[in-house]
Design a protein around this motif. Structure first.
Motif, PDB file in Angstrom:
ATOM      1  N   PRO A  80       0.679  -1.036   0.070  1.00 19.44           N
ATOM      2  CA  PRO A  80       0.059  -0.025  -0.054  1.00 19.44           C
ATOM      3  C   PRO A  80       0.790   1.321  -0.191  1.00 19.44           C
ATOM      4  CG  PRO A  80      -1.154  -1.561   1.506  1.00 19.44           C
ATOM      5  CD  PRO A  80       0.382  -2.185   0.931  1.00 19.44           C
ATOM      6  N   VAL A  81       0.530   2.031  -1.134  1.00 23.04           N
ATOM      7  CA  VAL A  81       1.576   3.411  -1.213  1.00 23.04           C
ATOM      8  C   VAL A  81       1.428   4.213  -0.161  1.00 23.04           C
ATOM      9  CG1 VAL A  81       1.972   5.150  -2.795  1.00 23.04           C
ATOM     10  CG2 VAL A  81       1.354   2.851  -3.676  1.00 23.04           C
ATOM     11  N   ALA A  82       0.542   4.323   0.678  1.00 21.17           N
ATOM     12  CA  ALA A  82       0.006   5.126   1.825  1.00 21.17           C
ATOM     13  C   ALA A  82       1.563   5.119   2.763  1.00 21.17           C
ATOM     14  CB  ALA A  82      -1.126   4.935   2.425  1.00 21.17           C
ATOM     15  N   LEU A  83       1.660   3.714   2.833  1.00 21.25           N
ATOM     16  CA  LEU A  83       3.027   3.520   3.953  1.00 21.25           C
ATOM     17  C   LEU A  83       4.003   4.348   3.386  1.00 21.25           C
ATOM     18  CD1 LEU A  83       2.291  -0.308   4.420  1.00 21.25           C
ATOM     19  CD2 LEU A  83       1.511   1.519   5.808  1.00 21.25           C
ATOM     20  N   LEU A  84       4.316   4.308   2.290  1.00 22.11           N
ATOM     21  CA  LEU A  84       5.505   5.090   1.518  1.00 22.11           C
ATOM     22  C   LEU A  84       5.553   6.609   1.945  1.00 22.11           C
ATOM     23  CD1 LEU A  84       5.762   2.087   0.365  1.00 22.11           C
ATOM     24  CD2 LEU A  84       7.463   3.130  -1.065  1.00 22.11           C
ATOM     25  N   ALA A  85       4.202   7.053   1.351  1.00 22.66           N
ATOM     26  CA  ALA A  85       3.783   8.377   1.477  1.00 22.66           C
ATOM     27  C   ALA A  85       3.920   9.032   2.779  1.00 22.66           C
ATOM     28  CB  ALA A  85       2.348   8.636   0.837  1.00 22.66           C
ATOM     29  N   GLY A  86       3.611   8.133   3.894  1.00 24.61           N
ATOM     30  CA  GLY A  86       3.870   8.672   5.375  1.00 24.61           C
ATOM     31  C   GLY A  86       5.261   8.990   5.678  1.00 24.61           C
ATOM     32  N   VAL A  87       6.266   8.410   4.815  1.00 24.69           N
ATOM     33  CA  VAL A  87       7.695   8.478   5.019  1.00 24.69           C
ATOM     34  C   VAL A  87       8.328   9.592   4.394  1.00 24.69           C
ATOM     35  CG1 VAL A  87      10.089   7.604   4.943  1.00 24.69           C
ATOM     36  CG2 VAL A  87       7.831   5.947   5.495  1.00 24.69           C
ATOM     37  N   SER A  88       7.789   9.807   3.060  1.00 23.95           N
ATOM     38  CA  SER A  88       8.330  10.698   2.047  1.00 23.95           C
ATOM     39  C   SER A  88       7.806  12.198   2.212  1.00 23.95           C
ATOM     40  CB  SER A  88       8.317  10.276   0.879  1.00 23.95           C
ATOM     41  OG  SER A  88       7.008  10.170   0.590  1.00 23.95           O
ATOM     42  N   GLY A  89       6.443  12.219   2.442  1.00 22.03           N
ATOM     43  CA  GLY A  89       5.612  13.406   2.473  1.00 22.03           C
ATOM     44  C   GLY A  89       5.796  13.705   0.788  1.00 22.03           C
ATOM     45  N   SER A 105       6.945  -0.155 -18.753  1.00 20.19           N
ATOM     46  CA  SER A 105       8.337  -0.841 -18.855  1.00 20.19           C
ATOM     47  C   SER A 105       8.139  -2.412 -19.242  1.00 20.19           C
ATOM     48  CB  SER A 105       9.347  -0.232 -18.041  1.00 20.19           C
ATOM     49  OG  SER A 105       9.448   0.925 -18.224  1.00 20.19           O
ATOM     50  N   ILE A 106       7.295  -2.751 -18.220  1.00 22.81           N
ATOM     51  CA  ILE A 106       7.515  -4.241 -18.103  1.00 22.81           C
ATOM     52  C   ILE A 106       6.381  -4.901 -18.924  1.00 22.81           C
ATOM     53  CG2 ILE A 106       8.550  -4.456 -15.791  1.00 22.81           C
ATOM     54  CD1 ILE A 106       5.972  -4.800 -14.390  1.00 22.81           C
ATOM     55  N   GLY A 107       5.376  -4.003 -19.379  1.00 20.71           N
ATOM     56  CA  GLY A 107       4.271  -4.648 -20.175  1.00 20.71           C
ATOM     57  C   GLY A 107       2.955  -5.399 -19.322  1.00 20.71           C
ATOM     58  N   VAL A 108       2.931  -4.944 -18.190  1.00 19.14           N
ATOM     59  CA  VAL A 108       1.790  -5.471 -17.382  1.00 19.14           C
ATOM     60  C   VAL A 108       0.590  -4.790 -17.774  1.00 19.14           C
ATOM     61  CG1 VAL A 108       2.933  -6.556 -15.699  1.00 19.14           C
ATOM     62  CG2 VAL A 108       2.178  -4.341 -15.234  1.00 19.14           C
ATOM     63  N   ASN A 109      -0.748  -5.138 -17.728  1.00 22.23           N
ATOM     64  CA  ASN A 109      -1.871  -4.343 -17.973  1.00 22.23           C
ATOM     65  C   ASN A 109      -2.373  -3.566 -16.623  1.00 22.23           C
ATOM     66  OD1 ASN A 109      -2.830  -6.798 -16.484  1.00 22.23           O
ATOM     67  ND2 ASN A 109      -4.888  -6.229 -17.636  1.00 22.23           N
ATOM     68  N   PHE A 110      -2.094  -3.886 -15.683  1.00 21.27           N
ATOM     69  CA  PHE A 110      -2.297  -3.189 -14.324  1.00 21.27           C
ATOM     70  C   PHE A 110      -1.477  -3.529 -13.132  1.00 21.27           C
ATOM     71  CE2 PHE A 110      -6.990  -3.427 -15.600  1.00 21.27           C
ATOM     72  CZ  PHE A 110      -7.049  -2.201 -15.784  1.00 21.27           C
ATOM     73  N   ILE A 111      -1.206  -2.316 -12.197  1.00 16.31           N
ATOM     74  CA  ILE A 111      -0.488  -2.298 -11.105  1.00 16.31           C
ATOM     75  C   ILE A 111      -1.347  -1.929 -10.058  1.00 16.31           C
ATOM     76  CG2 ILE A 111       1.386  -1.490  -9.783  1.00 16.31           C
ATOM     77  CD1 ILE A 111       3.369  -1.334 -11.867  1.00 16.31           C
ATOM     78  N   GLY A 112      -1.532  -2.786  -9.031  1.00 15.47           N
ATOM     79  CA  GLY A 112      -2.389  -2.535  -8.073  1.00 15.47           C
ATOM     80  C   GLY A 112      -1.776  -2.041  -6.725  1.00 15.47           C
ATOM     81  N   GLY A 113      -2.180  -1.325  -5.842  1.00  9.63           N
ATOM     82  CA  GLY A 113      -1.842  -1.040  -4.695  1.00  9.63           C
ATOM     83  C   GLY A 113      -1.408   0.450  -4.321  1.00  9.63           C
ATOM     84  N   TYR A 114      -2.092   1.283  -5.141  1.00 13.65           N
ATOM     85  CA  TYR A 114      -2.108   2.695  -4.805  1.00 13.65           C
ATOM     86  C   TYR A 114      -3.328   2.820  -3.656  1.00 13.65           C
ATOM     87  CZ  TYR A 114      -1.701   7.854  -5.217  1.00 13.65           C
ATOM     88  OH  TYR A 114      -1.407   8.969  -5.377  1.00 13.65           O
ATOM     89  N   SER A 115      -2.967   2.160  -2.469  1.00 15.65           N
ATOM     90  CA  SER A 115      -4.028   1.910  -1.609  1.00 15.65           C
ATOM     91  C   SER A 115      -3.578   2.633  -0.266  1.00 15.65           C
ATOM     92  CB  SER A 115      -4.086   0.275  -1.607  1.00 15.65           C
ATOM     93  OG  SER A 115      -4.142  -0.252  -2.746  1.00 15.65           O
ATOM     94  N   ALA A 116      -4.514   2.345   0.664  1.00 18.64           N
ATOM     95  CA  ALA A 116      -4.495   2.845   2.135  1.00 18.64           C
ATOM     96  C   ALA A 116      -5.338   1.779   2.927  1.00 18.64           C
ATOM     97  CB  ALA A 116      -4.878   4.254   2.128  1.00 18.64           C
ATOM     98  N   LEU A 117      -4.996   1.563   4.039  1.00 23.23           N
ATOM     99  CA  LEU A 117      -5.625   0.840   5.053  1.00 23.23           C
ATOM    100  C   LEU A 117      -6.056   1.415   6.242  1.00 23.23           C
ATOM    101  CD1 LEU A 117      -3.177  -2.493   4.896  1.00 23.23           C
ATOM    102  CD2 LEU A 117      -5.180  -1.692   3.549  1.00 23.23           C
ATOM    103  N   VAL A 118      -7.497   2.075   6.366  1.00 25.74           N
ATOM    104  CA  VAL A 118      -7.689   3.073   7.294  1.00 25.74           C
ATOM    105  C   VAL A 118      -8.782   2.390   8.064  1.00 25.74           C
ATOM    106  CG1 VAL A 118      -6.788   4.917   6.127  1.00 25.74           C
ATOM    107  CG2 VAL A 118      -9.050   4.215   5.534  1.00 25.74           C
TER     108      VAL A 118
END
Length: 451
Positions: A80-89, A105-118
């Motif tokens: 979950p990207v929110a965990l990284l956003a909490g460190v970097s601002g 770059s890698i050719g996948v159709n989706f990347i999931g995880g722009y996420s938050a657990l609240v």
């Protein structure tokens, strides 16, 4: 011992009954990519995804060719990207753009995880990420977002419910010139699983290993075909038939997951044995229910048939894999299921009936197009209702609704591909705003105290 009849049966399932591996999803931990400098963090993320998933698509294509098994999607899920956003601002949209660059770059159709657990509240980075979701999804093509706002152990975060109603509406507004597609890449969860390979809700849980391969199988057409051959079976015989069919489908997923794991040098995680429909004719969960004996999905008896189907799929599939996880059951997304689309168009299937169905199957109110003038408070009320079903029943539920900006009941949105198309469905517009605006938290149910 390999049975020739079993091989021929599998070939027929693939050729005639829409059997496929819906997705091989590589989960990648980004915890070691955290940095107080957001630009450095984004570069670390891009580098790690490209390194770990460099051969994901190539390997999937090789397995598909060698075994003759269609693997429709190759995807990545991340911490979950929110965990990284909490460190970097900084502006979290930078993370979405870095993920988009990696996906291309890698050719996948989706990347999931722009996420938050609240589910219990907002920690550092959560609010920033949630507020950035509409812009992030509107400015990217391959990024999916999810927010977990409740759980059986924690209760429901009503402040997050209110916020997500607003963000769903904003996401649709920002992409109204593209059939409101951003809202179709955003899902709101209760009891979100950490190993789900399916989009838009996939993220790589913090208890998962650094890198893992998860597989999502499909096969509604196979189940429908099996049921259609036995019109005189009793309902318990139908359940037994579905169990045996689910076993065969899941064995194929186990094979693909094991082989992908070996070739990529990455641990094999789980098989998600869900019946995931597509808009293609013959690949519909609704049509299974109608084959069992309903005149049309949404009519009386639908919830009972779906409960039996979901249970039989789980019982059959769990014996076929060393590790079953994710969501595992029967999905009922409206726009992605030809039978659901027909039932919604005819008026036989309503949102209220879909809500009842979600109590006995996987996920929840999924890919439902609603009128564009639906208020954020009503969307929040829909989210709260669905989360309550998940919380009380100890199961995963979710909401992925698409406000069709500028359109009314009976109009349609066309998403294309696996997302399909959907008619605008009627929504009860009685306002829950006073309830939603109270804020706070709905307490966890008594049976959450299972220590």
């Amino acid at each position: 011992m390999i049975n020739t009849n079993d091989i021929l049966e599998t070939i027929r399932m693939i050729q005639d009954e829409c059997l496929d591996i819906r997705t091989t999803t590589m989960g990648i931990s980004l915890l070691d990519c955290a940095d107080t400098d957001i630009d450095k963090s984004c570069q670390k993320i891009y580098d790690k995804i490209c390194k770990k998933a460099e051969k994901l698509v190539e390997t999937g294509n090789q397995i598909e060719k060698e075994y003759g098994i269609p693997i429709i999607n190759k995807r990545v899920s991340v911490t979950p990207v929110a965990l990284l956003a909490g460190v970097s601002g900084g502006n979290p949209v930078k993370y979405a753009l870095a993920l988009e660059k990696a996906a291309q770059s890698i050719g996948v159709n989706f990347i999931g995880g722009y996420s938050a657990l609240v589910q219990k509240g907002f920690s550092a980075g959560d609010l920033e990420l949630i507020n950035s979701i509409p812009e992030a999804l509107a400015s990217t093509e391959h990024i999916c977002s999810s927010v977990n706002i409740g759980s059986t152990k924690a209760g429901i975060n009503l402040d997050a419910v209110k916020l997500m109603g607003q963000k769903v509406k904003e996401a649709a507004e920002l992409t109204k010139d593209r059939d409101c597609i951003a809202a179709g890449k955003l899902v709101v969860f209760c009891n979100a699983p950490e190993d789900n390979p399916f989009m838009a809700g996939a993220f790589h849980g913090i208890s998962e290993p650094d890198c893992v391969i998860n597989v999502g199988v499909s096969g509604p057409g196979v189940v429908r075909s099996a049921v259609s051959k036995h019109p005189d079976y009793s309902i318990n015989e139908i359940a037994e038939l579905i169990k045996k069919t689910a076993f065969k489908i899941t064995r194929m997923g186990q094979l693909v997951g094991t082989e992908a794991s070996r070739r990529l040098g990455v641990p094999f995680g789980i098989v998600d044995l869900s019946l995931a429909p597509t808009p293609a004719v013959g690949d519909s969960v609704a049509h299974i229910l109608e084959e069992i004996g309903l005149e049309q999905c949404g009519g009386a008896g639908t919830t009972a048939c779906l409960a039996m189907l979901n249970d039989a799929v789980k019982k059959g599939g769990v014996m076929a894999s060393s590790s079953v996880g994710g969501l595992s059951g029967a999905f009922i997304p409206v726009s992605e299921d030809a039978g659901m689309i027909d039932a919604a168009r005819s008026g036989c299937l309503s949102i209220e009936k879909l809500e009842a169905m979600t109590a006995v199957c996987s996920v929840g109110l999924d890919m439902i197009v609603i009128p564009g003038d639906t208020t954020a408070e009503v969307i929040s009320g829909i989210i709260a209702d669905e989360a309550a079903i998940g919380m009380v029943n100890g199961k995963t539920t979710a909401v992925r609704v698409i406000p069709a900006i500028g359109k009314n009941i009976g109009d349609e949105l066309e998403f294309g591909g696996l997302l399909g198309s959907g008619p605008v469905m009627k929504v009860n517009t009685a306002s829950p705003s006073q309830f939603i605006n109270r804020g706070g938290k709905i307490p966890a149910p008594l049976h959450s105290l299972k220590n």
